[in-house]
Design an enzyme around this catalytic site. Sequence first.
Site, short mmCIF file in Angstrom:
data_model
loop_
_atom_site.label_atom_id
_atom_site.label_comp_id
_atom_site.label_asym_id
_atom_site.label_seq_id
_atom_site.Cartn_x
_atom_site.Cartn_y
_atom_site.Cartn_z
N LYS A 248 145.80 63.74 40.44
CA LYS A 248 145.29 64.49 39.29
C LYS A 248 146.37 64.55 38.21
O LYS A 248 147.48 65.01 38.46
CB LYS A 248 144.89 65.90 39.72
CG LYS A 248 144.50 66.83 38.58
CD LYS A 248 144.28 68.27 39.07
CE LYS A 248 144.06 69.24 37.91
NZ LYS A 248 143.91 70.63 38.37
N LYS A 260 141.07 79.54 29.92
CA LYS A 260 141.90 80.39 30.76
C LYS A 260 142.40 81.59 29.95
O LYS A 260 142.59 81.49 28.74
CB LYS A 260 143.12 79.62 31.27
CG LYS A 260 142.86 78.47 32.21
CD LYS A 260 144.17 77.79 32.58
CE LYS A 260 143.96 76.59 33.47
NZ LYS A 260 143.54 76.97 34.83
N ARG A 334 138.77 68.13 39.89
CA ARG A 334 137.88 67.42 40.83
C ARG A 334 137.03 66.38 40.12
O ARG A 334 136.59 65.42 40.74
CB ARG A 334 137.02 68.45 41.57
CG ARG A 334 136.06 69.25 40.70
CD ARG A 334 135.63 70.54 41.36
NE ARG A 334 136.74 71.48 41.48
CZ ARG A 334 136.62 72.71 41.99
NH1 ARG A 334 135.44 73.14 42.41
NH2 ARG A 334 137.66 73.50 42.07
#
Length: 492
Positions: A248, A260, A334
């Site tokens: 990643k 965030k 992901r």
Amino acid sequence: MSFPDLSVHTTPLRETDATAVLLVVPSFDPAEPPVDDDWPGLFEALSATGFSGSLHAFQRVYAPQSTTLPLAVVGAGSGADPAAIREAVGTGIRLLTGFESVAVGVLTADSEHWRPAAEGATLGGYRFDGYKSEQPKPRARRVQVHASVEPAAEDVAAVVAEASAVALVKDLVSIPAEWLGPADFAERAVASVADLPVTVDVYDEEDLRDGGFGGILGVGQGSDRPPRLVRVDYAPEDAQRHVALVGKGITFDTGGLSLKPPASMVGMKYDMCGAATALAVVRAVATLGLPVHATAWLCIADNMPSGNATRPGDVLRIADGTTVEVLNTDAEGRLVLADGLVAASREHPDVIVDVATLTGAITIALGNRHAGVMGEDAAVADYLAVSADAGELAWQLPLPAHMVDELDSPIADLQNAKIGDPAGGSLFAGLFLRHFVGRVSDEPDAPRIPWVHLDIAGVGMNKGAGYGFTDKGPTGATVRSLIRFVGREETR
């Protein structure tokens, strides 16, 4: 990249030309200090300060009967096993600053202690020069480890290669995101292996679009800096097997439109350390000339909010055709890894490892020093064995069958997050990734390629005080374990 030059000597420590001495001392009772004829007066001087040799204890000491050089001691605890020696020397080299060169001696009878001492010295001596106007006192530029036996040259080379790989990860992670966007990262990957028999392919946004890599494109489309997929391949003629590493590489993670909170965004330049780890491992394998085909897939994107960014509820199509409803744009790792796993699987390697700062949930489960490990049991067992040997803490977590249904989306094949349900967040992510691990052949009923998933969100960055050979900041966790995993003589 900066870590000390290493040499291993069988000459007596007293004959060193270093400018300071570091001794590793097992624990002892200060009320009854041992007598060491080689170091007269040392233990008496230590006892006077209350030093008892407990693990990580560090003390500068004046013992003119022993040596006229500046002297420091560090405790190895009662076990004095390789892990303790590694940590002790790392502590000592990290704290003993201001000396150009340091000679290291271990006051035990075990001839094999040279290696953990050398590992601790090279890891603990790392320094990032950084951007300070006034630099702190430097750590040693040269370390001499004194041993009772002459180590094999290839063993010393392995220590140096591991230290260099960890240093590369720390260097890349430490660079501010403003100077390390996806294209910059790709360029550094190319440069890092330029002198090695390694092939690098860089896929830009047009290549990604042509290849159907919708996960990487979807995560990166909110940024002015387009994403990249980088394939780093070392394929010697005598390769015994093929190991693929998928990393990643989020060069900065704002969370996208699922923004965030400010405090959680600080430090998110480190969200690319999985890709940095994959790159560093392949470079180390090539440097050592190991007989294994190793391929790293670096899945690199900038996760930014803008009018072009992926919205919660949008559907992305991964490279294998799987559609994913994006319910949380902050569950972006992901998505890029899904494309990388598909790309890696197409080459039918013998084993695939993905490594990622993937979930905050892993720190809730395991804290900040254990990597979370999931995957096919035999491959996971192989990884846990080498991580134990390397002294890197790891713990296997399950991939529960009863959670598979939670991946289902009402409008797409999968959803990337469970909104409002934090239970088993790391396990959900592991199950999501498993979907994209391919088969050992093109036969539809062929078994899945053995696969290991490493969630290093907790261990990739040390936010607290330094300990052992670990500084505050990026750690390079799992790098040494992965080099040994890739270099294993056989993989089940």
